[in-house]
Design a protein around this motif. Structure first.
Motif, PDB file in Angstrom:
ATOM      1  N   SER A  28       5.861  -4.760 -35.304  1.00 64.65           N
ATOM      2  CA  SER A  28       6.667  -5.871 -35.819  1.00 64.65           C
ATOM      3  C   SER A  28       7.804  -6.159 -34.850  1.00 64.65           C
ATOM      4  N   SER A  40       9.112  -9.997 -38.141  1.00 63.37           N
ATOM      5  CA  SER A  40       7.953 -10.838 -37.824  1.00 63.37           C
ATOM      6  C   SER A  40       6.763  -9.930 -37.561  1.00 63.37           C
ATOM      7  N   SER A 111       4.388 -19.667 -35.357  1.00 64.08           N
ATOM      8  CA  SER A 111       3.443 -18.895 -36.144  1.00 64.08           C
ATOM      9  C   SER A 111       3.638 -19.311 -37.591  1.00 64.08           C
ATOM     10  N   SER A 113       4.023 -17.617 -40.145  1.00 63.44           N
ATOM     11  CA  SER A 113       5.025 -16.785 -40.823  1.00 63.44           C
ATOM     12  C   SER A 113       6.452 -17.049 -40.350  1.00 63.44           C
ATOM     13  N   THR A 114       6.634 -17.709 -39.208  1.00 60.89           N
ATOM     14  CA  THR A 114       7.987 -17.910 -38.679  1.00 60.89           C
ATOM     15  C   THR A 114       8.346 -19.371 -38.436  1.00 60.89           C
ATOM     16  N   ARG A 117      11.721 -20.500 -39.876  1.00 60.37           N
ATOM     17  CA  ARG A 117      12.798 -19.772 -39.194  1.00 60.37           C
ATOM     18  C   ARG A 117      13.044 -20.363 -37.811  1.00 60.37           C
TER      19      ARG A 117
END
Length: 184
Positions: A28, A40, A111, A113-114, A117
């Motif tokens: 990670s 992440s 990504s 997931s990010t 952010r």
């Protein structure tokens, strides 16, 4: 404070930059925003392809006064903020100095997931830190968004999708075709 393990990671508490070294090495990426831990997952292959190919393209166009980092480097400030952009460009005289200078370019490869952010938090924080250019490469929908610092905020100066080239002058002249960056 003692060593931090995966069993003791507390996403509600504030961390210091020094404590990042105590976090588990599980693939990670750990970053901090004003002491708040951001975790992440390991990068997907498409993400890595985007990073590698864009790094090669930047290196081919990069003038001698700059240095391209194709692996994450630390971008810190004293307020317990620690980021590791996917790609960075720094002035050559600071290439060997840890946190010696603010990068002139930070690139984040989107990504799922990010994405939020990168688009909101990092955009705000990179502007606050004074990073002149911020690029967002989306590998799922081949596109590149170019942001440049105007005052204390970024403005979008270029955007291209697929085969549409994105041409920029800062931090140095380069043309990027988003779809071509993802071809192997």
């Amino acid at each position: 404070m003692g060593s931090v393990t995966s069993d003791t990671i507390d996403l509600e508490r504030r961390y210091t930059i020094a404590e990042l070294d105590d976090l588990p090495e599980d693939g990670s990426r750990y970053e901090l925003a004003a002491g708040r831990l951001l975790v992440s997952p390991m990068a997907r292959r498409l993400h890595q392809i985007g990073c590698n190919e864009l790094e090669q393209l930047l290196r081919a166009s990069c003038p001698a006064r700059f240095y391209v980092f194709g692996l994450p480097i630390n971008v810190d400030d004293p307020d317990a903020t620690h980021f590791e952009p996917d790609l960075t460009v720094v002035r050559r005289e600071f290439a060997k100095v840890e946190n010696g200078d603010v990068p002139v370019l930070a690139v984040e490869v989107r990504s799922p997931s990010t994405a939020g952010r990168d688009a909101v938090l990092k955009r705000r924080e990179y502007a606050r830190l004074g990073i002149a250019s911020y690029w967002l490469l989306d590998v799922d929908r081949p596109s590149l968004r170019i942001l440049e610092l105007q005052g204390r905020h970024y403005i979008e100066v270029a955007y291209g999708e697929g085969e549409t080239p994105v041409c920029v002058e800062l931090p140095f002249p380069v043309s990027v075709v988003p779809a071509a960056v993802l071809q192997v």
